[in-house]
Design a protein around this motif. Structure first.
Motif, mmCIF file in Angstrom:
data_model
loop_
_atom_site.group_PDB
_atom_site.id
_atom_site.type_symbol
_atom_site.label_atom_id
_atom_site.label_comp_id
_atom_site.label_asym_id
_atom_site.label_seq_id
_atom_site.Cartn_x
_atom_site.Cartn_y
_atom_site.Cartn_z
ATOM 1 N N THR A 123 -9.242 -10.678 -2.500
ATOM 2 C CA THR A 123 -10.361 -9.759 -2.316
ATOM 3 C C THR A 123 -11.413 -9.914 -3.399
ATOM 4 O O THR A 123 -12.430 -9.243 -3.380
ATOM 5 C CB THR A 123 -9.849 -8.309 -2.301
ATOM 6 O OG1 THR A 123 -9.093 -8.068 -3.503
ATOM 7 C CG2 THR A 123 -8.977 -8.060 -1.091
ATOM 8 N N GLU A 146 -5.983 -2.920 1.349
ATOM 9 C CA GLU A 146 -6.066 -3.881 0.267
ATOM 10 C C GLU A 146 -4.885 -3.657 -0.653
ATOM 11 O O GLU A 146 -4.646 -2.549 -1.130
ATOM 12 C CB GLU A 146 -7.367 -3.709 -0.505
ATOM 13 C CG GLU A 146 -7.536 -4.688 -1.646
ATOM 14 C CD GLU A 146 -8.838 -4.499 -2.401
ATOM 15 O OE1 GLU A 146 -8.944 -5.019 -3.534
ATOM 16 O OE2 GLU A 146 -9.733 -3.817 -1.868
ATOM 17 N N SER A 147 -4.118 -4.704 -0.908
ATOM 18 C CA SER A 147 -2.932 -4.599 -1.753
ATOM 19 C C SER A 147 -2.630 -5.962 -2.349
ATOM 20 O O SER A 147 -2.831 -6.989 -1.686
ATOM 21 C CB SER A 147 -1.728 -4.105 -0.934
ATOM 22 O OG SER A 147 -0.569 -3.967 -1.739
ATOM 23 N N ASP A 162 -4.220 -7.672 -4.429
ATOM 24 C CA ASP A 162 -5.446 -8.481 -4.505
ATOM 25 C C ASP A 162 -5.745 -9.249 -3.220
ATOM 26 O O ASP A 162 -6.390 -10.293 -3.252
ATOM 27 C CB ASP A 162 -5.377 -9.467 -5.684
ATOM 28 C CG ASP A 162 -5.368 -8.757 -7.020
ATOM 29 O OD1 ASP A 162 -6.003 -7.688 -7.123
ATOM 30 O OD2 ASP A 162 -4.709 -9.262 -7.942
ATOM 31 N N ARG A 163 -5.275 -8.762 -2.099
ATOM 32 C CA ARG A 163 -5.594 -9.409 -0.838
ATOM 33 C C ARG A 163 -5.643 -8.369 0.270
ATOM 34 O O ARG A 163 -5.234 -7.228 0.092
ATOM 35 C CB ARG A 163 -4.604 -10.518 -0.512
ATOM 36 C CG ARG A 163 -3.172 -10.076 -0.259
ATOM 37 C CD ARG A 163 -2.249 -11.278 -0.167
ATOM 38 N NE ARG A 163 -2.227 -12.006 -1.430
ATOM 39 C CZ ARG A 163 -2.108 -13.325 -1.522
ATOM 40 N NH1 ARG A 163 -2.010 -14.066 -0.434
ATOM 41 N NH2 ARG A 163 -2.073 -13.918 -2.694
ATOM 42 N N LEU A 164 -6.137 -8.788 1.442
ATOM 43 C CA LEU A 164 -6.255 -7.885 2.577
ATOM 44 C C LEU A 164 -5.062 -8.032 3.515
ATOM 45 O O LEU A 164 -4.519 -9.127 3.695
ATOM 46 C CB LEU A 164 -7.541 -8.169 3.353
ATOM 47 C CG LEU A 164 -8.844 -7.749 2.678
ATOM 48 C CD1 LEU A 164 -10.019 -8.230 3.507
ATOM 49 C CD2 LEU A 164 -8.917 -6.251 2.484
ATOM 50 N N TRP A 165 -4.704 -6.911 4.141
ATOM 51 C CA TRP A 165 -3.598 -6.861 5.092
ATOM 52 C C TRP A 165 -4.069 -6.098 6.323
ATOM 53 O O TRP A 165 -4.631 -5.002 6.214
ATOM 54 C CB TRP A 165 -2.386 -6.158 4.497
ATOM 55 C CG TRP A 165 -1.912 -6.726 3.187
ATOM 56 C CD1 TRP A 165 -2.526 -6.613 1.969
ATOM 57 C CD2 TRP A 165 -0.728 -7.472 2.961
ATOM 58 N NE1 TRP A 165 -1.804 -7.246 1.004
ATOM 59 C CE2 TRP A 165 -0.676 -7.790 1.572
ATOM 60 C CE3 TRP A 165 0.315 -7.906 3.777
ATOM 61 C CZ2 TRP A 165 0.351 -8.509 0.998
ATOM 62 C CZ3 TRP A 165 1.356 -8.631 3.208
ATOM 63 C CH2 TRP A 165 1.373 -8.928 1.843
ATOM 64 N N VAL A 175 -13.731 -12.386 3.095
ATOM 65 C CA VAL A 175 -13.284 -10.996 3.125
ATOM 66 C C VAL A 175 -14.074 -10.219 4.166
ATOM 67 O O VAL A 175 -13.512 -9.449 4.962
ATOM 68 C CB VAL A 175 -13.418 -10.353 1.729
ATOM 69 C CG1 VAL A 175 -13.212 -8.845 1.823
ATOM 70 C CG2 VAL A 175 -12.406 -10.950 0.768
ATOM 71 N N GLU A 226 -0.838 -10.773 6.604
ATOM 72 C CA GLU A 226 -1.249 -11.016 5.224
ATOM 73 C C GLU A 226 -2.262 -12.146 5.227
ATOM 74 O O GLU A 226 -1.935 -13.288 5.540
ATOM 75 C CB GLU A 226 -0.026 -11.393 4.376
ATOM 76 C CG GLU A 226 -0.351 -11.805 2.967
ATOM 77 C CD GLU A 226 0.860 -12.357 2.226
ATOM 78 O OE1 GLU A 226 0.730 -12.661 1.042
ATOM 79 O OE2 GLU A 226 1.940 -12.488 2.862
ATOM 80 N N SER A 249 0.818 -1.210 0.000
ATOM 81 C CA SER A 249 0.000 0.000 0.000
ATOM 82 C C SER A 249 0.854 1.263 0.000
ATOM 83 O O SER A 249 0.442 2.298 0.538
ATOM 84 C CB SER A 249 -0.945 -0.004 1.212
ATOM 85 O OG SER A 249 -1.940 0.971 1.090
#
Length: 518
Positions: free
Chosen positions: A61, A97-98, A100-103, A71, A56, A23
């Motif tokens: 997402t 969101e970075s 294609d996934r959430l952190w 999600v 991670e 991000s």
């Protein structure tokens, strides 16, 4: 913040992750831990110039409905923790969101988990356990006041700060009272041996469920073993639902508190206030904490798994039966037909039965070693004896007292503290691994003094007198082996006792555990 699903693993490098910028702000360094829901990274917040932990999540997402549900679960996890500012609840800083996934960006706790601490140093004292229990209880009270249930309290989800205080982490399966039910019907998420009976039975859960898990956690870190852990998943489910906890004598004055928290019925457990008063008494060194806890009134037992009038299968094994009833039987009865209009508690009992059946099917498909009868035979629990032994550098082979080793037993030795030397005038002190190659080589003129030539001077050695050929093992900081025969466990420094120990100095303290499978 380390992963709540695994041991503390500071310093593990990832060739494909270290150095990534998430991000545009969070620079990843090394992996702290991995678990079922995600990987936790040590990272640096470049905007605020501070170290952080970044979780991670192992979900994308985008995707199908299942992905979208996961999600939403993650977003609720972050929201649940962020709305509970408390010194013993891990702080959440950001959700991004970075790639294609959430952190989830969290407070970095510079310390191991309670599970790691237990494995490395052994059980805590009742007083120390009670002190940590008070901190975790206050954290749970704050969590519950925010309308949140943790639902996965266990030693691996408690981190220890450098000052020794506890931090409750990993709200990965938390459920908010203002959100959707986040698990699919029949899904059991969490660690079974720390899961309250009402969750196992599919009944309604509440704050008392987290307190039950707190009791199981405190019993484990003080007693050294989980009170409901069994060799197989179905047996663990059965133990949680029906059996009394296996509690160690180590609990001492903490035992009445643990017994009260682990009552099967949520209505019979003490309140958070009563638990706090009792833990305060134990932490202060008093032995009358049990007097502060309410006694169970009509202690309701959980119903047995439903065994309706249907097909009968004959077996000479012991089936799953409620605690307190005779389990020796040669006939098991199961049914594939539902019982008309069962109550919610009986639906929970049937749910447990099908969870056991499903687990049996899975085990049979993988290993082919289980016979599916709708129930599973139980094995006797392994028995572990633990002691501490001081090993002197000025003495030869020293018998470990307080334990007996038989063929097939698992023997584990862990370094606790201390240093020693084989030449206090010329070489420094060392630990159980012995000297490095340079110092060991400098002592080459006395190599005939070594008991085990392949090991360095100063290494801690072990042997089981009575084993065939009596192998000599290098222990180091930790050693586990399976005994090939009956014998007497002995420890010594790698320096011949009869003629070479005059200039030795120092003592090591070791924790020795012997596990026997009946």
């Amino acid at each position: 913040m380390t992963s709540g699903d695994g041991d503390h693993q500071a310093g593990i490098r990832s060739e494909h992750g270290s150095g990534r910028l998430i991000s545009g702000r969070y620079l990843l360094h090394d992996i702290l831990g991995r678990g079922g829901m995600g990987t936790v990274w040590r990272a640096h917040d470049q905007l605020l110039d501070r170290p952080v932990a970044v979780k991670e999540l192992h979900i994308l997402t985008h995707g199908d409905e299942e992905h979208r549900i996961r999600v939403r679960r993650t977003i609720r996890e972050a929201r649940a923790v962020a709305r509970v500012p408390h010194p013993h609840v891990v702080g959440v800083h950001d959700l991004v969101e970075s790639e294609d996934r959430l952190w989830i960006v969290m407070e970095l706790v510079q310390g191991p988990s309670l599970a790691h601490h237990l494995a490395e140093y052994g059980p805590l004292t009742p007083q120390h356990t009670a002190s940590l229990g008070l901190q975790l209880l206050d954290a749970l009270v704050a969590v519950h006041a925010a309308g949140t249930l943790h639902r996965d309290v266990k030693p691996a989800n408690v981190l220890l700060r450098r000052d020794g205080s506890a931090v409750l982490t990993d709200f990965g399966i938390a459920v908010l009272d203002d959100g959707e039910f986040l698990t699919t019907t029949g899904e059991l998420i969490g660690s079974l041996e720390f899961m309250a009976p009402e969750r196992v039975m599919g009944a309604e859960v509440g704050p008392a469920s987290d307190l039950w898990s707190l009791g199981a956690t405190l019993a484990t870190v003080c007693g050294g073993l989980s009170p409901f852990r069994r060799p197989a998943r179905p047996a663990t489910l059965h133990a949680v639902a029906y059996q009394e906890p296996a509690l160690s004598e180590r609990l001492g004055p903490l035992r009445p508190v643990i017994e009260a928290l682990l009552r099967k019925s949520p209505d019979e457990r003490p309140t958070a206030a009563s638990t706090r008063d009792a833990l305060h008494r134990v932490a202060a060194g008093h032995s009358d904490a049990g007097a502060l806890l309410p006694s169970p009134t009509a202690h309701a037992s959980w119903p047995a798994p439903l065994l309706a009038d249907a097909d009968t299968m004959t077996s000479g094994r012991q089936g799953l039966v409620p605690a307190g009833q005779n389990g020796q039987t040669s006939v098991h009865t199961t049914s594939l037909r539902p019982t008309p209009q069962p109550s919610s508690r009986h639906r929970g009992a049937k749910r447990l039965l099908w969870a056991l059946v499903g687990t049996t099917v899975l085990a049979a498909g993988v290993g082919g070693g289980l016979f599916l009868t709708g129930v599973l035979p139980l094995k006797k629990d392994p028995v572990t004896t633990t002691t501490r032994q001081a090993v002197k550098s000025t003495t030869g082979w020293q018998r470990v007292t307080g334990v007996t080793v038989r063929q097939g037993d698992k023997v584990t030795m862990r370094f606790v503290s201390g240093q020693w030397t084989v030449d206090h005038v010329n070489v420094p002190m060392t630990g159980p691994a012995g000297y490095n190659a340079a110092i060991d080589q400098s002592l080459d003129g006395a190599k005939d003094c070594k008991i085990k030539p392949a090991a360095p001077f100063g290494a801690l050695l072990a042997r089981l007198a009575g084993e065939k050929n009596v192998p000599i093992r290098s222990v180091g900081r930790k050693l586990t082996f399976k005994a090939a025969g009956n014998g007497t466990l002995q420890l010594a420094i790698n320096d011949e006792a009869d003629r070479c120990v005059q200039d030795n100095k120092g003592t090591l303290t070791m924790q020795v555990s012997v596990t026997h499978q009946p």
